[in-house]
Design an enzyme around this catalytic site. Sequence first.
Site, PDB file in Angstrom:
ATOM      1  N   ARG A 161       0.823  -1.230   0.000  1.00  0.00           N
ATOM      2  CA  ARG A 161       0.000   0.000   0.000  1.00  0.00           C
ATOM      3  C   ARG A 161       0.853   1.276   0.000  1.00  0.00           C
ATOM      4  NH1 ARG A 161      -2.288  -3.472  -1.154  1.00  0.00           N
ATOM      5  NH2 ARG A 161      -4.208  -4.382  -0.412  1.00  0.00           N
ATOM      6  N   SER A 234     -11.189  -0.342   2.803  1.00  0.00           N
ATOM      7  CA  SER A 234     -10.429  -0.555   4.053  1.00  0.00           C
ATOM      8  C   SER A 234      -9.954   0.794   4.576  1.00  0.00           C
ATOM      9  CB  SER A 234      -9.202  -1.422   3.785  1.00  0.00           C
ATOM     10  OG  SER A 234      -9.605  -2.645   3.241  1.00  0.00           O
ATOM     11  N   GLU A 330      -5.593   4.187   5.794  1.00  0.00           N
ATOM     12  CA  GLU A 330      -5.205   3.918   4.398  1.00  0.00           C
ATOM     13  C   GLU A 330      -5.538   5.099   3.475  1.00  0.00           C
ATOM     14  OE1 GLU A 330      -6.082  -0.011   2.452  1.00  0.00           O
ATOM     15  OE2 GLU A 330      -6.930   1.285   0.922  1.00  0.00           O
TER      16      GLU A 330
HETATM   17  C1  LIG Z   1     -15.536  -0.289  -1.491  1.00  0.00           C
HETATM   18  C2  LIG Z   1     -14.060  -0.064  -1.712  1.00  0.00           C
HETATM   19  C3  LIG Z   1     -13.221  -1.156  -1.846  1.00  0.00           C
HETATM   20  C4  LIG Z   1     -11.846  -0.968  -2.059  1.00  0.00           C
HETATM   21  N1  LIG Z   1     -11.056  -2.066  -2.185  1.00  0.00           N
HETATM   22  C5  LIG Z   1      -9.730  -1.919  -2.363  1.00  0.00           C
HETATM   23  C6  LIG Z   1      -8.882  -3.063  -2.499  1.00  0.00           C
HETATM   24  O1  LIG Z   1      -9.326  -4.204  -2.480  1.00  0.00           O
HETATM   25  N2  LIG Z   1      -7.546  -2.855  -2.659  1.00  0.00           N
HETATM   26  C7  LIG Z   1      -7.014  -1.597  -2.716  1.00  0.00           C
HETATM   27  O2  LIG Z   1      -5.779  -1.498  -2.869  1.00  0.00           O
HETATM   28  N3  LIG Z   1      -7.784  -0.503  -2.599  1.00  0.00           N
HETATM   29  C8  LIG Z   1      -9.119  -0.625  -2.419  1.00  0.00           C
HETATM   30  N4  LIG Z   1      -9.920   0.478  -2.280  1.00  0.00           N
HETATM   31  C9  LIG Z   1      -9.311   1.810  -2.324  1.00  0.00           C
HETATM   32  C10 LIG Z   1      -9.417   2.504  -3.700  1.00  0.00           C
HETATM   33  O3  LIG Z   1     -10.436   1.946  -4.469  1.00  0.00           O
HETATM   34  C11 LIG Z   1      -8.114   2.454  -4.475  1.00  0.00           C
HETATM   35  O4  LIG Z   1      -7.076   3.032  -3.722  1.00  0.00           O
HETATM   36  C12 LIG Z   1      -8.226   3.166  -5.829  1.00  0.00           C
HETATM   37  O5  LIG Z   1      -7.017   3.022  -6.542  1.00  0.00           O
HETATM   38  C13 LIG Z   1      -8.563   4.636  -5.659  1.00  0.00           C
HETATM   39  O6  LIG Z   1      -8.777   5.191  -6.943  1.00  0.00           O
HETATM   40  P1  LIG Z   1      -9.380   6.634  -7.118  1.00  0.00           P
HETATM   41  O7  LIG Z   1      -9.275   6.998  -8.550  1.00  0.00           O
HETATM   42  O8  LIG Z   1     -10.704   6.739  -6.509  1.00  0.00           O
HETATM   43  O9  LIG Z   1      -8.280   7.479  -6.281  1.00  0.00           O
HETATM   44  P2  LIG Z   1      -8.486   8.818  -5.468  1.00  0.00           P
HETATM   45  O10 LIG Z   1      -9.171   8.529  -4.196  1.00  0.00           O
HETATM   46  O11 LIG Z   1      -9.078   9.877  -6.320  1.00  0.00           O
HETATM   47  O12 LIG Z   1      -6.974   9.211  -5.167  1.00  0.00           O
HETATM   48  C14 LIG Z   1      -6.178   8.469  -4.245  1.00  0.00           C
HETATM   49  C15 LIG Z   1      -4.818   9.171  -4.105  1.00  0.00           C
HETATM   50  O13 LIG Z   1      -4.148   9.136  -5.348  1.00  0.00           O
HETATM   51  C16 LIG Z   1      -3.836  10.449  -5.816  1.00  0.00           C
HETATM   52  N5  LIG Z   1      -4.061  10.437  -7.268  1.00  0.00           N
HETATM   53  C17 LIG Z   1      -5.145   9.951  -7.919  1.00  0.00           C
HETATM   54  N6  LIG Z   1      -4.984  10.028  -9.250  1.00  0.00           N
HETATM   55  C18 LIG Z   1      -3.765  10.598  -9.464  1.00  0.00           C
HETATM   56  C19 LIG Z   1      -3.017  10.939 -10.634  1.00  0.00           C
HETATM   57  N7  LIG Z   1      -3.473  10.696 -11.860  1.00  0.00           N
HETATM   58  N8  LIG Z   1      -1.792  11.513 -10.465  1.00  0.00           N
HETATM   59  C20 LIG Z   1      -1.305  11.738  -9.228  1.00  0.00           C
HETATM   60  N9  LIG Z   1      -1.959  11.436  -8.094  1.00  0.00           N
HETATM   61  C21 LIG Z   1      -3.175  10.861  -8.194  1.00  0.00           C
HETATM   62  C22 LIG Z   1      -4.786  11.369  -5.073  1.00  0.00           C
HETATM   63  O14 LIG Z   1      -4.222  12.657  -4.892  1.00  0.00           O
HETATM   64  C23 LIG Z   1      -4.939  10.654  -3.744  1.00  0.00           C
HETATM   65  O15 LIG Z   1      -3.875  10.992  -2.906  1.00  0.00           O
HETATM   66  C24 LIG Z   1     -11.307   0.324  -2.105  1.00  0.00           C
HETATM   67  C25 LIG Z   1     -12.164   1.446  -1.953  1.00  0.00           C
HETATM   68  C26 LIG Z   1     -13.524   1.245  -1.778  1.00  0.00           C
HETATM   69  C27 LIG Z   1     -14.434   2.436  -1.659  1.00  0.00           C
END
Ligand SMILES: Cc1cc2nc3c(=O)[nH]c(=O)nc-3n(C[C@H](O)[C@H](O)[C@H](O)COP(=O)(O)OP(=O)(O)OC[C@H]3O[C@@H](n4cnc5c(N)ncnc54)[C@H](O)[C@@H]3O)c2cc1C
Length: 334
Positions: A161, A234, A330
């Site tokens: 992570r 998580s 996380e």
């Molecule tokens: C129901 C649920 C289940 C999940 N299950 C998992 C799982 O099984 N495993 C897991 O690892 N995660 C899990 N997650 C967490 C999440 O889905 C992941 O971390 C996912 O990659 C987040 O994507 P996002 O586009 O929504 O990121 P965001 O929440 O928009 O961004 C996350 C971080 O990345 C940065 N960021 C985003 N895009 C960019 C970019 N293009 N350039 C630079 N920085 C950037 C943001 O500034 C922020 O700090 C889960 C979340 C939920 C709600």
Amino acid sequence: MNILKDQNLAKYSSMGLGGDAKYLSEIKNLEDIEEAVSFAEEHDLKTIMIGGGNNLIFSDKGYDGLVMINDIKGISDLGDNTFKVGAGEDWDEFVKFTVDKNLSGIECLSKIPGKMGSAPIQNIGAYGQEIKDTLTEVEVFNTEENKVEIIKNYESEFSYRNSIFKKNIGKYLILTITVKLNTEYIKPPLYESLQKYMDENNISDYSPASIRRAVISVRMAKLPDPKEIKNCGSFFINPIISEELQQEIIREYPDMPNWKQENGYKISAAWLLDKCGFKDFHYDNGMATWKNQPLVVVNEHAKTTSDLLEFRDILTDSVKNKFGIELKMEPVLI
Ligand SMILES: Cc1cc2nc3c(=O)[nH]c(=O)nc-3n(C[C@H](O)[C@H](O)[C@H](O)COP(=O)(O)OP(=O)(O)OC[C@H]3O[C@@H](n4cnc5c(N)ncnc54)[C@H](O)[C@@H]3O)c2cc1C
């Protein structure tokens, strides 16, 4: 490209909380980034890029700068099962795209909500796969050098992570990621809970499509859909503890799940929360833990990020007092 002023951020986080961004803009290509970055420089603003908001929490103060929402699209087939994908593409749609091609490598990461560009940030992982296992390189705009760079897998400092991108939020704006998939199927034994599901349902087909179906079933039974129930998945990282502490806890709780690592023992944050009585725990400020998985913190009707942080502290203080272990969040707090 439009730059909007004073936009509320709650709808850009799956936790549904947070104050206003001073400025906000949607990024569709490199030119938009260059324009946004020079606007920020002119107005002396800090910047942050986000994806789908599934792993971030905005503070009540909001963001006194420019929030860029990544919407860079496009999938290029580079041959040899290798694809270069725009950071704004939907993660799970891409997983489905590769599974439909009968390719293996990210099928266990099915249904993780979010965009492609966010996958390397915390090295997303589930059921034994991590993005680091298939990612070859990341194309970024380096905001300190004002130029596009390629960061190779081995330069990405991937760990559980974590990555160089998470350690330097704001420095690297991810434009595309490149992944190389396999034609060989994954082999059993799979990750414990997934294998259990396969065995219980007499599934012996380990093709990407079959694994994807199984992963989706397992996830749906355990995790709330962020489109219906506000959550960030998580909420805490599984802690890694010393052998000494692991032995101490095992003496009292011989059933504690734990996995040997290079630097100690990884233990289940969900188990710790469960043992502190936090399964399906509802607090009067509108925050709760999810009925099927205490590691998932859900916002039932809270109004502020302070409510969420108060709830977080109740959970972490309790685990600290009972087990002497410090749980770490996380999602990124912005
Ligand atoms: C129901 C649920 C289940 C999940 N299950 C998992 C799982 O099984 N495993 C897991 O690892 N995660 C899990 N997650 C967490 C999440 O889905 C992941 O971390 C996912 O990659 C987040 O994507 P996002 O586009 O929504 O990121 P965001 O929440 O928009 O961004 C996350 C971080 O990345 C940065 N960021 C985003 N895009 C960019 C970019 N293009 N350039 C630079 N920085 C950037 C943001 O500034 C922020 O700090 C889960 C979340 C939920 C709600």
